[in-house]
Design a protein around this motif. Sequence first.
Motif, PDB file in Angstrom:
ATOM      1  N   ASN A 183       0.979  -1.135  -0.041  1.00 56.65           N
ATOM      2  CA  ASN A 183      -0.044  -0.039  -0.021  1.00 56.65           C
ATOM      3  C   ASN A 183       1.021   1.241  -0.044  1.00 56.65           C
ATOM      4  OD1 ASN A 183      -2.331  -1.569  -0.161  1.00 56.65           O
ATOM      5  ND2 ASN A 183      -2.613  -1.462   2.398  1.00 56.65           N
ATOM      6  N   LYS A 243       0.612   4.097  -3.113  1.00 51.23           N
ATOM      7  CA  LYS A 243       0.225   5.436  -2.551  1.00 51.23           C
ATOM      8  C   LYS A 243       1.515   6.515  -2.850  1.00 51.23           C
ATOM      9  CE  LYS A 243      -2.832   4.528   1.396  1.00 51.23           C
ATOM     10  NZ  LYS A 243      -2.840   4.607   2.882  1.00 51.23           N
ATOM     11  N   LEU A 281       1.394   9.579  -6.091  1.00 49.59           N
ATOM     12  CA  LEU A 281       1.833  10.928  -5.816  1.00 49.59           C
ATOM     13  C   LEU A 281       2.988  11.495  -6.735  1.00 49.59           C
ATOM     14  CD1 LEU A 281       1.661  13.340  -3.619  1.00 49.59           C
ATOM     15  CD2 LEU A 281       3.545  12.051  -2.378  1.00 49.59           C
ATOM     16  N   ARG A 292       3.861  15.538   1.925  1.00 53.09           N
ATOM     17  CA  ARG A 292       2.407  15.256   1.370  1.00 53.09           C
ATOM     18  C   ARG A 292       2.518  13.600   1.675  1.00 53.09           C
ATOM     19  NH1 ARG A 292       3.163  18.746  -3.029  1.00 53.09           N
ATOM     20  NH2 ARG A 292       4.140  17.143  -4.388  1.00 53.09           N
ATOM     21  N   ILE A 293       3.974  13.076   1.382  1.00 54.25           N
ATOM     22  CA  ILE A 293       3.964  11.361   1.708  1.00 54.25           C
ATOM     23  C   ILE A 293       3.599  11.137   3.123  1.00 54.25           C
ATOM     24  CG2 ILE A 293       5.757   9.743   1.949  1.00 54.25           C
ATOM     25  CD1 ILE A 293       7.217  10.973  -0.612  1.00 54.25           C
ATOM     26  N   LYS A 316       1.509  12.696   4.970  1.00 54.78           N
ATOM     27  CA  LYS A 316       0.109  12.641   5.166  1.00 54.78           C
ATOM     28  C   LYS A 316      -0.649  11.489   4.640  1.00 54.78           C
ATOM     29  CE  LYS A 316      -0.137  17.802   5.190  1.00 54.78           C
ATOM     30  NZ  LYS A 316      -0.728  18.759   4.385  1.00 54.78           N
ATOM     31  N   ILE A 317      -0.367  11.005   3.389  1.00 55.21           N
ATOM     32  CA  ILE A 317      -0.952  10.023   2.822  1.00 55.21           C
ATOM     33  C   ILE A 317      -0.481   8.581   3.400  1.00 55.21           C
ATOM     34  CG2 ILE A 317      -0.991  11.130   0.832  1.00 55.21           C
ATOM     35  CD1 ILE A 317       1.112   9.196  -0.420  1.00 55.21           C
ATOM     36  N   CYS A 318       0.356   8.610   4.585  1.00 59.30           N
ATOM     37  CA  CYS A 318       0.948   7.163   5.096  1.00 59.30           C
ATOM     38  C   CYS A 318      -0.058   7.107   6.210  1.00 59.30           C
ATOM     39  CB  CYS A 318       2.112   7.285   5.586  1.00 59.30           C
ATOM     40  SG  CYS A 318       3.404   7.277   4.279  1.00 59.30           S
ATOM     41  N   ARG A 362      -6.361   3.833   7.169  1.00 60.09           N
ATOM     42  CA  ARG A 362      -7.659   3.944   7.678  1.00 60.09           C
ATOM     43  C   ARG A 362      -7.811   3.299   9.081  1.00 60.09           C
ATOM     44  NH1 ARG A 362      -8.368   2.311   2.248  1.00 60.09           N
ATOM     45  NH2 ARG A 362      -9.016  -0.138   3.062  1.00 60.09           N
ATOM     46  N   THR A 408       3.878   4.811  10.565  1.00 63.50           N
ATOM     47  CA  THR A 408       4.426   6.306   9.895  1.00 63.50           C
ATOM     48  C   THR A 408       5.643   6.044   9.311  1.00 63.50           C
ATOM     49  OG1 THR A 408       5.281   6.652  12.156  1.00 63.50           O
ATOM     50  CG2 THR A 408       2.986   7.406  11.783  1.00 63.50           C
TER      51      THR A 408
END
Length: 378
Positions: free
Chosen positions: A282, A286, A290, A323-324, A326-328, A331, A338
């Motif tokens: 994943n 992701k 990006l 940005r990386i 944040k997307i890590c 859910r 992290t």
Amino acid sequence: MSFIDPRTVIFLASVMSCLMSLVLYSLKRNYPSSIKGLDNWSAAMLLIFAGSVMAIGLGKFPSIISISFARILLAAGLYMTYVGSQRFFGVTPRHKPWIALIAFIAVLQLWFTYVDPSFHVRLVSSNLLSGLIFIMQTRLMLQQKPFTFAKLWTISVIVLMILNLATRVVTSFIWPIGDDLFAQSPYQPFFVATFVFCIFLLSIGVMLMATDRLRTELEHLATHDSLTNALTRRHMNEACERELERCRRHGHSMAFLVMDLDNFKTVNDTYGHQAGDRILINFVAKIGALLRQPDHLGRFGGEEFVALLPETTLDEAVLVAERILKICVLRENEPSCTVSIGITTNQKDTDTVDTLMKRADAALYRAKAQGRNQVETA
């Protein structure tokens, strides 16, 4: 062309089809399972072999075998070549319409064999069905890119068969065709010989395409990590060396990021290695979404990844790294992990991949020491 014996031509073609079926089946057994369609192509050649053998027996076998069953098997064999091509290119076959069409042609063949005998109608209907199958197969292959030699070879052979079938249908309304496939006609042997030779060339074409696909997959495996599909360390090193050389020639800037998933061992110990593998997969998916097309993402081992960002300043790389982070954030109800990131850019003409790695690693260690889940530069 009267010196060509159609029975001899069909017999030789049937033998070749049988041999090619064995070859394709062998490829199916030995090639990776990701290469689809080989079993369908093998079955196609076997059906063509069986249909050809039955057709040769015209006058010796009952007509239900030498005419009706032979036509059905040949039509099924040609359709299976199309199915094989669909599966090879990742298209899901739709069998029902084709089965219905083949069944309709089979009924038509039976009617014009026993009720209202007409070799002309049987010839035209079977050729139209074959032509339709080849047209759809050509359309499918033209939609697939890139156009390799193997694909162009196969398309050319199929187009030649379409032209042969179309010419045969048109001339059947002009020239005498006789009462059966082996009638003494000056043109019939030519059309038969051309068609069966093209079947052999078609089998060569699909083998060439399968070999091309195998080479592509082996090249992919050599440059990509088998789990995450990120680039391998060796390939990343080569890409970095090329980019460093380009930066030296043109005075450009490039960024180099080293990323390490925080507390990954704990995740593996708590949730198991399968959960850990999903996190890695994943993460790469992701980050890959990006990054830009010229960027490179590689796996250096375990939970450590690197990213190469051409034409990128240090400030721009920091924005990408944030940005990386944040997307890590995963859910809920999923294991969380992290990432800490160390960033550097090319600073001297003497910089090498090793010096970039050392500076980025030093920044990564500072990010870890200062609490993880953050970005540091060097």
